[in-house]
Design a protein around this motif. Structure first.
Motif, PDB file in Angstrom:
ATOM      1  N   ARG A 258       0.808  -1.212   0.000  1.00  0.00           N
ATOM      2  CA  ARG A 258       0.000   0.000   0.000  1.00  0.00           C
ATOM      3  C   ARG A 258       0.840   1.261   0.000  1.00  0.00           C
ATOM      4  NH1 ARG A 258      -2.962  -3.132   3.882  1.00  0.00           N
ATOM      5  NH2 ARG A 258      -1.858  -2.041   5.561  1.00  0.00           N
ATOM      6  N   GLN A 259       2.121   1.142   0.336  1.00  0.00           N
ATOM      7  CA  GLN A 259       3.001   2.301   0.408  1.00  0.00           C
ATOM      8  C   GLN A 259       3.973   2.279  -0.757  1.00  0.00           C
ATOM      9  OE1 GLN A 259       4.905   2.679   4.188  1.00  0.00           O
ATOM     10  NE2 GLN A 259       3.020   2.451   5.352  1.00  0.00           N
ATOM     11  N   ILE A 260       4.234   3.467  -1.315  1.00  0.00           N
ATOM     12  CA  ILE A 260       5.131   3.605  -2.451  1.00  0.00           C
ATOM     13  C   ILE A 260       6.195   4.625  -2.094  1.00  0.00           C
ATOM     14  CG2 ILE A 260       5.308   4.228  -4.891  1.00  0.00           C
ATOM     15  CD1 ILE A 260       2.444   3.415  -5.246  1.00  0.00           C
ATOM     16  N   GLY A 261       7.432   4.337  -2.457  1.00  0.00           N
ATOM     17  CA  GLY A 261       8.509   5.292  -2.275  1.00  0.00           C
ATOM     18  C   GLY A 261       9.431   4.924  -1.133  1.00  0.00           C
ATOM     19  N   ALA A 262      10.313   5.894  -0.821  1.00  0.00           N
ATOM     20  CA  ALA A 262      11.335   5.651   0.181  1.00  0.00           C
ATOM     21  C   ALA A 262      10.743   5.472   1.578  1.00  0.00           C
ATOM     22  CB  ALA A 262      12.335   6.807   0.182  1.00  0.00           C
ATOM     23  N   GLU A 263       9.678   6.188   1.879  1.00  0.00           N
ATOM     24  CA  GLU A 263       9.085   6.078   3.212  1.00  0.00           C
ATOM     25  C   GLU A 263       8.587   4.659   3.462  1.00  0.00           C
ATOM     26  OE1 GLU A 263       6.095   9.012   3.685  1.00  0.00           O
ATOM     27  OE2 GLU A 263       7.486  10.711   3.536  1.00  0.00           O
ATOM     28  N   GLY A 264       8.015   4.040   2.437  1.00  0.00           N
ATOM     29  CA  GLY A 264       7.564   2.669   2.591  1.00  0.00           C
ATOM     30  C   GLY A 264       8.704   1.711   2.863  1.00  0.00           C
ATOM     31  N   LEU A 265       9.845   1.917   2.177  1.00  0.00           N
ATOM     32  CA  LEU A 265      11.004   1.058   2.402  1.00  0.00           C
ATOM     33  C   LEU A 265      11.519   1.177   3.831  1.00  0.00           C
ATOM     34  CD1 LEU A 265      13.197   1.325  -0.834  1.00  0.00           C
ATOM     35  CD2 LEU A 265      11.829  -0.592  -0.052  1.00  0.00           C
ATOM     36  N   PHE A 266      11.678   2.409   4.302  1.00  0.00           N
ATOM     37  CA  PHE A 266      12.208   2.612   5.658  1.00  0.00           C
ATOM     38  C   PHE A 266      11.218   2.132   6.709  1.00  0.00           C
ATOM     39  CE2 PHE A 266      14.715   5.911   3.369  1.00  0.00           C
ATOM     40  CZ  PHE A 266      15.964   5.396   3.648  1.00  0.00           C
ATOM     41  N   HIS A 267       9.941   2.343   6.448  1.00  0.00           N
ATOM     42  CA  HIS A 267       8.930   1.868   7.398  1.00  0.00           C
ATOM     43  C   HIS A 267       8.965   0.353   7.515  1.00  0.00           C
ATOM     44  CE1 HIS A 267       5.179   1.807   9.645  1.00  0.00           C
ATOM     45  NE2 HIS A 267       4.670   0.960   8.767  1.00  0.00           N
ATOM     46  N   THR A 268       9.103  -0.326   6.363  1.00  0.00           N
ATOM     47  CA  THR A 268       9.182  -1.785   6.369  1.00  0.00           C
ATOM     48  C   THR A 268      10.434  -2.269   7.086  1.00  0.00           C
ATOM     49  OG1 THR A 268       7.983  -1.862   4.270  1.00  0.00           O
ATOM     50  CG2 THR A 268       9.231  -3.824   4.898  1.00  0.00           C
ATOM     51  N   ALA A 269      11.571  -1.595   6.830  1.00  0.00           N
ATOM     52  CA  ALA A 269      12.822  -1.997   7.474  1.00  0.00           C
ATOM     53  C   ALA A 269      12.745  -1.835   8.992  1.00  0.00           C
ATOM     54  CB  ALA A 269      13.991  -1.188   6.905  1.00  0.00           C
ATOM     55  N   VAL A 270      12.143  -0.747   9.438  1.00  0.00           N
ATOM     56  CA  VAL A 270      12.025  -0.519  10.885  1.00  0.00           C
ATOM     57  C   VAL A 270      11.126  -1.569  11.523  1.00  0.00           C
ATOM     58  CG1 VAL A 270      11.130   1.079  12.614  1.00  0.00           C
ATOM     59  CG2 VAL A 270      12.535   1.942  10.755  1.00  0.00           C
ATOM     60  N   LEU A 271      10.030  -1.917  10.860  1.00  0.00           N
ATOM     61  CA  LEU A 271       9.140  -2.939  11.404  1.00  0.00           C
ATOM     62  C   LEU A 271       9.836  -4.297  11.474  1.00  0.00           C
ATOM     63  CD1 LEU A 271       5.674  -2.185   9.735  1.00  0.00           C
ATOM     64  CD2 LEU A 271       6.328  -1.859  12.124  1.00  0.00           C
ATOM     65  N   ARG A 272      10.574  -4.637  10.409  1.00  0.00           N
ATOM     66  CA  ARG A 272      11.276  -5.924  10.395  1.00  0.00           C
ATOM     67  C   ARG A 272      12.305  -6.009  11.512  1.00  0.00           C
ATOM     68  NH1 ARG A 272      14.336  -5.577   5.449  1.00  0.00           N
ATOM     69  NH2 ARG A 272      15.327  -7.446   6.270  1.00  0.00           N
ATOM     70  N   GLN A 273      13.160  -4.985  11.587  1.00  0.00           N
ATOM     71  CA  GLN A 273      14.217  -5.020  12.593  1.00  0.00           C
ATOM     72  C   GLN A 273      13.643  -4.894  14.002  1.00  0.00           C
ATOM     73  OE1 GLN A 273      15.958  -6.039   9.948  1.00  0.00           O
ATOM     74  NE2 GLN A 273      17.711  -5.401  11.156  1.00  0.00           N
ATOM     75  N   GLY A 274      12.553  -4.137  14.156  1.00  0.00           N
ATOM     76  CA  GLY A 274      11.925  -4.039  15.472  1.00  0.00           C
ATOM     77  C   GLY A 274      11.348  -5.363  15.927  1.00  0.00           C
ATOM     78  N   ALA A 275      10.719  -6.096  14.993  1.00  0.00           N
ATOM     79  CA  ALA A 275      10.190  -7.420  15.349  1.00  0.00           C
ATOM     80  C   ALA A 275      11.313  -8.377  15.710  1.00  0.00           C
ATOM     81  CB  ALA A 275       9.370  -7.969  14.185  1.00  0.00           C
ATOM     82  N   LEU A 276      12.423  -8.314  14.956  1.00  0.00           N
ATOM     83  CA  LEU A 276      13.567  -9.171  15.276  1.00  0.00           C
ATOM     84  C   LEU A 276      14.181  -8.788  16.623  1.00  0.00           C
ATOM     85  CD1 LEU A 276      15.343 -11.465  14.239  1.00  0.00           C
ATOM     86  CD2 LEU A 276      16.783  -9.754  13.128  1.00  0.00           C
ATOM     87  N   LEU A 277      14.171  -7.508  16.955  1.00  0.00           N
ATOM     88  CA  LEU A 277      14.685  -7.059  18.251  1.00  0.00           C
ATOM     89  C   LEU A 277      13.842  -7.620  19.390  1.00  0.00           C
ATOM     90  CD1 LEU A 277      16.654  -5.263  19.851  1.00  0.00           C
ATOM     91  CD2 LEU A 277      15.053  -3.361  19.520  1.00  0.00           C
ATOM     92  N   VAL A 278      12.528  -7.575  19.220  1.00  0.00           N
ATOM     93  CA  VAL A 278      11.649  -8.140  20.251  1.00  0.00           C
ATOM     94  C   VAL A 278      11.883  -9.642  20.394  1.00  0.00           C
ATOM     95  CG1 VAL A 278       9.230  -8.567  20.861  1.00  0.00           C
ATOM     96  CG2 VAL A 278       9.922  -6.344  19.945  1.00  0.00           C
ATOM     97  N   LEU A 279      12.083 -10.323  19.270  1.00  0.00           N
ATOM     98  CA  LEU A 279      12.352 -11.759  19.313  1.00  0.00           C
ATOM     99  C   LEU A 279      13.646 -12.064  20.062  1.00  0.00           C
ATOM    100  CD1 LEU A 279      11.479 -14.593  18.335  1.00  0.00           C
ATOM    101  CD2 LEU A 279      12.846 -14.185  16.281  1.00  0.00           C
ATOM    102  N   MET A 280      14.682 -11.272  19.817  1.00  0.00           N
ATOM    103  CA  MET A 280      15.956 -11.494  20.497  1.00  0.00           C
ATOM    104  C   MET A 280      15.871 -11.145  21.981  1.00  0.00           C
ATOM    105  SD  MET A 280      18.261 -12.856  18.584  1.00  0.00           S
ATOM    106  CE  MET A 280      16.845 -13.921  18.203  1.00  0.00           C
ATOM    107  N   LEU A 281      15.056 -10.164  22.313  1.00  0.00           N
ATOM    108  CA  LEU A 281      14.847  -9.868  23.729  1.00  0.00           C
ATOM    109  C   LEU A 281      14.151 -11.027  24.437  1.00  0.00           C
ATOM    110  CD1 LEU A 281      13.725  -6.119  23.585  1.00  0.00           C
ATOM    111  CD2 LEU A 281      15.813  -7.002  24.619  1.00  0.00           C
ATOM    112  N   THR A 282      13.413 -11.826  23.666  1.00  0.00           N
ATOM    113  CA  THR A 282      12.680 -12.955  24.248  1.00  0.00           C
ATOM    114  C   THR A 282      13.547 -14.199  24.370  1.00  0.00           C
ATOM    115  OG1 THR A 282      10.662 -12.089  23.230  1.00  0.00           O
ATOM    116  CG2 THR A 282      10.597 -14.349  24.056  1.00  0.00           C
TER     117      THR A 282
END
Length: 340
Positions: A258-282
């Motif tokens: 649903r998102q186009i452009g650089a903002e969509g890329l950075f938003h996706t990257a932050v969500l991915r790395q944030g989810a992985l961070l939560v997983l590693m904290l667990t």
């Protein structure tokens, strides 16, 4: 040297320095070379497409994918920075990044099959840069584990990777300076090859990246099983986490569509790395958490200089949609005239 840090963090090892600094640096160098080859060849492809479009439309257009400053100190700074970052990311976190991106690529492939928009493979190539570097690092750890001459093997791998990266950089520089002239004069072997088969570069890159991720997925599964799943009752704990993470990846993929452009890329990257961070904290330790934080820097170092590739992809998508609309309009007009 790293014993005080390990004692403070409460870990027995300060990964990624579980072997020695030289091996970590060489693995990071191989990963950075792989990213460099991918980006250089993608820029060569887009430059050729830009020149081809300008010749078709009979008007001059400035080729944004290549410029002399980008080929000099900026590219060198990005290369050595990625080498340093990949050297700091251990095989545990790198394996999880590879598996996560592989899962997201499969989700993208399924969604593209259901609702094809034509930009999925190219967008994945732009996004997979740092994960591609992690593919090389975790695969090298898996292949050289227990090898008697692992440092020498890594040195040979790094030398071959450096040679391939140098060839791709030289090809990009040559195309940026001389392709518009040589493609019309037709007396340069490199430019004639690019003119005749340059349109296949993107498809070849996609096949090569799929092969690299397939090999890295096998190595990542072995690493994850050894470090996370080999303990008693580990599957009972990892099964719900895996299901939740899979649903999150699917949600991220739908949100990205649903998102186009650089903002969509950075938003996706932050969500991915944030989810992985939560997983590693667990399930991870403090070194894993720090390495996930370091991967934020690696993703930013890959995505920020790739804005030209993203803009070219969006421009090609707009041109394709415009041509399809024009063709559809002409077809409808011709149909009306035939009916009359």
């Amino acid at each position: 040297m790293f014993l005080p840090i390990s004692w403070i963090l409460g870990t027995s090892e300060w990964t990624p320095f579980d072997a020695n600094l030289t091996d970590c640096f060489l693995r990071g160098l191989v990963g950075a070379c792989g990213i460099s080859v991918l980006c250089n060849l993608m820029r060569v492809y887009h430059f050729i497409q830009t020149c081809s479009d300008s010749e078709t439309e009979s008007k001059q257009r400035s080729p944004s994918p290549v410029s002399p400053p980008r080929l000099n100190w900026r590219a060198a700074l990005q290369f050595w920075y990625l080498t340093f970052v990949l050297s700091l990311v251990g095989s545990r976190v790198a394996s999880l990044l590879v598996l996560e991106f592989s899962l997201r690529a499969v989700s993208s492939w399924v969604s593209a099959g259901l609702d094809a928009n034509g930009r999925g493979p190219t967008l994945l190539l732009i996004q997979c840069q740092f994960s591609l570097g992690c593919c090389f690092t975790c695969t090298l750890v898996f292949l050289h584990q227990g090898a008697p001459h692992s440092s020498l093997n890594l040195f040979l791998d790094a030398a071959l990777s450096w040679a391939l990266a140098s060839v791709s950089c030289s090809l990009l520089s040559h195309a940026a300076r001389l392709y518009p002239l040589h493609s019309t004069e037709r007396y340069c072997g490199k430019c004639i090859t690019l003119l005749t088969s340059g349109h296949t570069i993107l498809a070849s890159l996609q096949r090569a990246v799929i092969l690299v991720f397939a090999l890295a997925t096998v190595a990542s599964f072995a690493t994850v099983y050894e470090h996370f799943l080999s303990q008693k009752d580990a599957l009972k704990f990892w099964t719900p986490l895996t299901l939740c993470y899979t649903m999150l990846v699917v949600y991220i993929q739908e949100d990205q569509n649903r998102q186009i452009g650089a903002e969509g890329l950075f938003h996706t990257a932050v969500l991915r790395q944030g989810a992985l961070l939560v997983l590693m904290l667990t399930v991870g330790d403090w070194s894993d958490v720090l390495q996930v934080l370091i991967t934020f820097l690696g993703e930013a170092a890959c995505l920020l200089p790739s804005q030209d590739l993203l803009q070219d992809m969006l421009k090609e998508e707009d041109d394709t949609s415009l041509s399809e609309q024009t063709s559809s309009h002409k077809t409808k007009k011709l149909t009306k005239e035939i009916v009359r």
